[in-house]
Design an enzyme around this catalytic site. Structure first.
Site, mmCIF file in Angstrom:
data_model
loop_
_atom_site.group_PDB
_atom_site.id
_atom_site.type_symbol
_atom_site.label_atom_id
_atom_site.label_comp_id
_atom_site.label_asym_id
_atom_site.label_seq_id
_atom_site.Cartn_x
_atom_site.Cartn_y
_atom_site.Cartn_z
ATOM 1 N N GLU A 30 114.973 106.271 112.812
ATOM 2 C CA GLU A 30 113.749 105.484 112.893
ATOM 3 C C GLU A 30 112.983 105.611 111.579
ATOM 4 O O GLU A 30 112.722 106.725 111.128
ATOM 5 C CB GLU A 30 112.878 106.011 114.045
ATOM 6 C CG GLU A 30 113.533 105.845 115.399
ATOM 7 C CD GLU A 30 112.995 106.823 116.440
ATOM 8 O OE1 GLU A 30 111.922 107.415 116.208
ATOM 9 O OE2 GLU A 30 113.655 106.994 117.477
ATOM 10 N N GLU A 61 116.265 107.679 120.678
ATOM 11 C CA GLU A 61 117.020 108.806 120.119
ATOM 12 C C GLU A 61 118.425 108.915 120.704
ATOM 13 O O GLU A 61 119.376 109.226 119.988
ATOM 14 C CB GLU A 61 116.250 110.115 120.332
ATOM 15 C CG GLU A 61 115.079 110.318 119.377
ATOM 16 C CD GLU A 61 113.849 109.512 119.766
ATOM 17 O OE1 GLU A 61 113.819 108.939 120.870
ATOM 18 O OE2 GLU A 61 112.895 109.458 118.962
ATOM 19 N N GLN A 83 113.148 112.048 114.170
ATOM 20 C CA GLN A 83 111.923 112.083 113.371
ATOM 21 C C GLN A 83 111.191 113.428 113.422
ATOM 22 O O GLN A 83 110.706 113.907 112.409
ATOM 23 C CB GLN A 83 111.011 110.960 113.816
ATOM 24 C CG GLN A 83 110.059 110.510 112.739
ATOM 25 C CD GLN A 83 109.613 109.090 112.976
ATOM 26 O OE1 GLN A 83 108.961 108.804 113.982
ATOM 27 N NE2 GLN A 83 109.948 108.194 112.083
ATOM 28 N N PHE A 84 111.134 113.998 114.626
ATOM 29 C CA PHE A 84 110.509 115.312 114.777
ATOM 30 C C PHE A 84 111.275 116.117 115.831
ATOM 31 O O PHE A 84 111.853 115.545 116.766
ATOM 32 C CB PHE A 84 109.048 115.183 115.228
ATOM 33 C CG PHE A 84 108.102 114.809 114.136
ATOM 34 C CD1 PHE A 84 107.547 115.786 113.317
ATOM 35 C CD2 PHE A 84 107.770 113.486 113.910
ATOM 36 C CE1 PHE A 84 106.669 115.442 112.300
ATOM 37 C CE2 PHE A 84 106.898 113.139 112.891
ATOM 38 C CZ PHE A 84 106.342 114.111 112.078
ATOM 39 N N ASP A 85 111.194 117.437 115.672
ATOM 40 C CA ASP A 85 111.854 118.370 116.574
ATOM 41 C C ASP A 85 111.690 118.052 118.064
ATOM 42 O O ASP A 85 112.634 118.017 118.826
ATOM 43 C CB ASP A 85 111.331 119.796 116.297
ATOM 44 C CG ASP A 85 109.859 119.787 115.921
ATOM 45 O OD1 ASP A 85 109.049 119.256 116.697
ATOM 46 O OD2 ASP A 85 109.515 120.298 114.827
ATOM 47 N N GLY A 86 110.431 117.772 118.456
ATOM 48 C CA GLY A 86 110.157 117.576 119.879
ATOM 49 C C GLY A 86 110.693 116.263 120.418
ATOM 50 O O GLY A 86 110.677 116.029 121.624
ATOM 51 N N PHE A 87 111.196 115.413 119.528
ATOM 52 C CA PHE A 87 111.719 114.116 119.964
ATOM 53 C C PHE A 87 113.228 114.131 120.158
ATOM 54 O O PHE A 87 113.834 113.103 120.462
ATOM 55 C CB PHE A 87 111.394 113.021 118.939
ATOM 56 C CG PHE A 87 109.939 112.829 118.659
ATOM 57 C CD1 PHE A 87 108.966 113.367 119.496
ATOM 58 C CD2 PHE A 87 109.517 112.101 117.559
ATOM 59 C CE1 PHE A 87 107.610 113.188 119.237
ATOM 60 C CE2 PHE A 87 108.171 111.912 117.293
ATOM 61 C CZ PHE A 87 107.224 112.454 118.130
ATOM 62 N N PRO A 90 115.456 113.343 124.152
ATOM 63 C CA PRO A 90 116.149 112.160 124.694
ATOM 64 C C PRO A 90 117.591 112.058 124.187
ATOM 65 O O PRO A 90 118.439 111.453 124.845
ATOM 66 C CB PRO A 90 115.300 110.989 124.177
ATOM 67 C CG PRO A 90 113.941 111.575 123.972
ATOM 68 C CD PRO A 90 114.186 112.989 123.511
ATOM 69 N N HIS A 130 105.470 118.007 117.671
ATOM 70 C CA HIS A 130 105.776 117.839 116.249
ATOM 71 C C HIS A 130 105.970 119.174 115.542
ATOM 72 O O HIS A 130 105.991 119.217 114.318
ATOM 73 C CB HIS A 130 104.645 117.070 115.550
ATOM 74 C CG HIS A 130 104.576 115.623 115.913
ATOM 75 N ND1 HIS A 130 104.237 115.188 117.174
ATOM 76 C CD2 HIS A 130 104.807 114.500 115.183
ATOM 77 C CE1 HIS A 130 104.251 113.861 117.195
ATOM 78 N NE2 HIS A 130 104.605 113.422 116.006
#
Lengths: 325, 443
Positions: A30, A61, A83-87, A90, A130
């Site tokens: 993304e 994701e 994009q970020f660790d917490g994403f 999925p 994040h």
């Protein structure tokens, strides 16, 4: 190159080199194209390599990793960005149930050279999801390699090695160190991807870290030196596989070990290191292996993260406790 | 512990995939009730809007077979009748050829010999499937997912493929595997528990079975994106069931394939049941209509009509090859048996439903057509019967001959480049195993 390069820029240059050297390498994620990534790690790549090599993806994701698997099955070598660790969650299903296992399921007939880049860790004052450090969740899964550079030079080389690896590599980028600069020798011939590096020699105690905590451990060693203590600092570089031989060699010398990471201590990589080093070095150890890391709590709001993350004093305190045995 | 027993305890969610739904209500509905239900639904939506919407998608035109007996169009969540408009059919359950202006061109070259070939494929696939079911009952397999009733959907679509096309199956696509030339005995290894795959995916362009529902739709899409990058005109087909249509991965595959115009065909076998859950629990709209929201055509085909499945898949593959992007095919069919051998369909569905579907049996239908169109005689059927028995025997013997893998297979191929921990644990395991050998030797 003589001048210093920021870690984010080093990864950018590494990806550029990978794209140049192998037409099968793709960069996906993304915002990685026109924007160049939210951290600008992929800045300028789409401009130079086109939209078919540097691909802006839908905001999905699982789709990013799932299609990367398909592309790898077709002979491509995708480097995807979460994009970020917490994403990443999925996509966790695709990573764990598909990416990690397909080589074994095919009895070696299929290779999945996919790199999953994840900016991770705290210390930048971000909002929820994040700032997480989920590396242990991936290291626990057979079939994945999990690495994290701590400096620009390693970032450059480890990305080269990750792209060339025929195994899936989860590449954790310490986002709070993205802007730290170091010299990068692009002509060097690095050792194997999973080899730990002795950052600083010492005799009284070994500090083991990776990614964002390596710099902290160097600062701890500096501070301890002022108190007349000689600490050895080891940068693991790789969480899976773990270079136990290097840790063992250091512990047999210093006889004391403190492991430092941002992730929660409970069931974290430090637990694995402590257990194995205890097995390997039981008669060498003068103190139990100690761990410093995050608490068993959701990553806190930004105004509290300094209390949550390991800092100089918490690590020094652990050093004191170890030396007190 | 035997591998089989492990497998038996692992019905997994995978188990749930293909099913679908319009269950009991559909089969019992009469024209009268359908009409009544349809009416209020129509009012709810702008009148006749459904029709223009159909035109919007290429598929639609094709789909709306004038031929199909027109029952009232149902609105939202109501079960669809098999006879509803939009169900592409070229062979009726009675074995009569139905003309279709849109799709006949895709099967105009099918010769009597081809028809016999399709029949042979379906009969042998069913025989293989029956043998595998029996082998499970005899304890030779830990689990089996039967394709009984879905032969036409699989053989029709499978025979539409070219060798260079690539297939991503779920775990019930035994008929498609047959079309790809995968030795059927290779499909049984994972159900016996001697491996988790069993064939080289690149040997026949037939990927390994996927247990996690819908995951492979994304792999197919990514693979198709690669095909497009390579500039070849191969196509990719992903099989999944009505249950899988609820998974995020399938929706994401729709999104990615549409955005990148990937040459992929999504072939959904709506067999009415996802384990015990009917299609009503998966969707409020007919599944093929989902495609429209993603920007590509969706079409519903009579899944028990091998000729229609051949035609519609050829059409979709041609679109893919021509750079026109993805297509969703919903093959409206029925799982005649249990979801897997661990399942008990008597707990959730009525016999009448199965009986009503038996009348639409895909093999019987083609046999009637073969006989009535004089394409064949009794000799052919008798010969095929012998061939079926030979296949059954071969499968039985092959399964019984399958040896448990070497213990060290646990550590093989975990990584392509190796991994220090795997090496360490393999060595520990070897030492442990060797300790038994030493003990035995001592005695």
């Amino acid at each position: 190159m003589a001048e210093k390069t920021a870690l984010a820029k080093a990864i950018n240059e590494s990806l550029r080199r990978a794209l140049e050297e192998d037409p099968k390498v793709l960069v996906m994620g993304e915002d990685v194209g026109k924007l160049g990534g939210v951290f600008r790690v992929t800045d300028g790549l789409q401009k130079d390599f086109g939209e078919s090599r540097v691909i802006d993806t839908p905001l999905a994701e699982s789709g990013i990793v799932g299609t990367a698997i398909g592309l790898a099955l077709r002979g491509y070598r995708p480097v995807v960005e979460i994009q970020f660790d917490g994403f990443v969650f999925p996509a966790y299903d695709q990573i764990v149930t598909q990416l990690a296992k397909m080589h074994a399921r095919s009895l070696g007939k299929v290779k999945l050279p996919v790199v999953v880049r994840i900016p991770y860790g705290g210390g930048i004052g971000a909002v929820e999801h994040h700032s997480e450090s989920p590396e242990s969740l991936f290291a626990h899964v057979a079939g994945l390699k999990v690495v994290s550079p701590s400096n620009a030079s390693d970032a450059y080389w480890m990305m080269q090695q990750a792209v060339r690896s025929d195994d899936p590599v989860i590449f954790f980028e310490p986002k709070r160190r993205y802007w730290d600069k170091a010299e990068v020798n692009t002509e060097a011939i690095p050792g194997p991807l999973h080899t730990a590096r002795v950052v600083r020699e010492g005799t009284d105690l070994t500090l083991v870290a990776y990614g964002p905590m390596v710099k902290l451990c160097q600062e701890v060693a500096d501070a301890a030196a002022g108190e007349g203590r000689s600490l050895e600092v080891l940068d693991l570089r790789s969480v899976s596989p773990l270079d136990f031989d290097s840790i063992q060699a250091s512990v047999e010398k210093t006889r004391r070990l403190v492991v430092v990471h941002e992730a929660p201590v409970f069931f974290g990589s430090g637990a694995e290191i402590a257990a194995r080093i205890t097995e390997r070095c039981f008669y060498h150890l003068e103190a139990p292996v100690l761990r410093v890391g995050g608490y068993h709590a959701p990553y806190p709001p930004a105004r509290l993260e300094e209390s949550y993350l390991p800092d100089l004093d918490r690590v020094l305190d652990a050093v004191d406790r170890s030396l007190a045995y | 512990m035997t591998v089989e027993s492990t497998a038996a305890r692992t019905p997994r969610r995978g188990a749930g995939s293909d099913a679908g739904a319009t269950g009991t209500k559909r089969t019992t509905d009469t024209t009268g009730t359908t009409a009544k239900k349809a009416t209020p639904a129509k009012k709810a939506t702008p009148a006749k809007k459904a029709t223009p919407a159909k035109k919007a998608s290429t598929v639609k035109k094709a789909t709306v077979a004038k031929k199909a007996p027109a029952a009232g169009r149902t609105g939202g969540a109501k079960p669809q009748s098999v006879a509803e408009p939009g169900l592409l059919q070229l062979l009726t359950p009675e074995g009569e050829r139905v003309e279709n202006a849109e799709f006949d061109q895709y099967v105009s070259g099918v010769t009597p010999e081809d028809f016999r070939g399709l029949y042979r494929d379906m009969v042998l696939t069913r025989r293989f499937d029956a043998e595998a079911t029996a082998l499970q009952r005899q304890g030779e397999l830990g689990l089996w997912a039967s394709l009984l009733g879905q032969e036409a959907a699989q053989i029709g679509s499978g025979r539409a493929l070219r060798d260079d096309d690539y297939v991503f199956p779920t775990y019930r696509e035994h008929g498609v595997a047959w079309c790809r030339g995968v030795d059927p005995t290779n499909l049984l290894g994972m159900f016996r528990g001697v491996n988790n795959g069993g064939w080289d995916p690149n040997g026949n362009n037939f990927h390994l079975y996927t247990i996690v529902i819908g995951s492979q739709a994304l792999h197919a899409t990514g693979y198709a994106m690669g095909v497009a990058k390579d500039g070849t005109d191969s196509a990719v087909i992903a099989y999944f069931g009505d249950g899988a249509s609820s998974q995020g991965d399938v929706a994401e595959a729709f999104t990615f394939s549409a955005v990148y115009n990937a040459p992929v065909v999504f072939f959904c076998q709506n067999n009415q049941w996802a384990i015990s859950e009917p299609t009503e629990k998966q969707s409020r709209v007919p599944l093929y209509q989902r495609a429209q929201g993603f920007g590509f055509p969706g079409v519903r085909v009579d899944g028990n009509d091998v000729l229609a499945n051949l035609a519609v898949t050829r059409w979709a593959l041609e679109r893919a090859r021509a750079g026109e992007g993805p297509t969703l095919i919903e093959a409206f069919t029925y799982r005649m048996g249990a979801h897997t051998t661990s399942d008990d369909p008597t707990r959730y569905r009525h016999d009448e439903e199965r009986v009503s579907w038996e009348a639409k049996d895909p093999i019987l239908r083609l046999r009637r057509y073969l006989e009535s169109a004089h394409h064949t005689d009794e000799g052919f059927f008798a010969e095929l019967e012998t061939e079926s028995e030979t296949l059954g025997k071969r499968v039985r013997e092959a399964v019984r001959a399958m040896k448990d893998p070497d213990h060290f297979a646990i550590f093989e191929n975990v990584y392509a480049d190796g991994h220090a921990l795997v090496d360490e644990e393999r060595a520990e395991f070897a030492a442990y195993q060797a300790s038994f050998a030493d003990a035995d030797g001592g005695k």
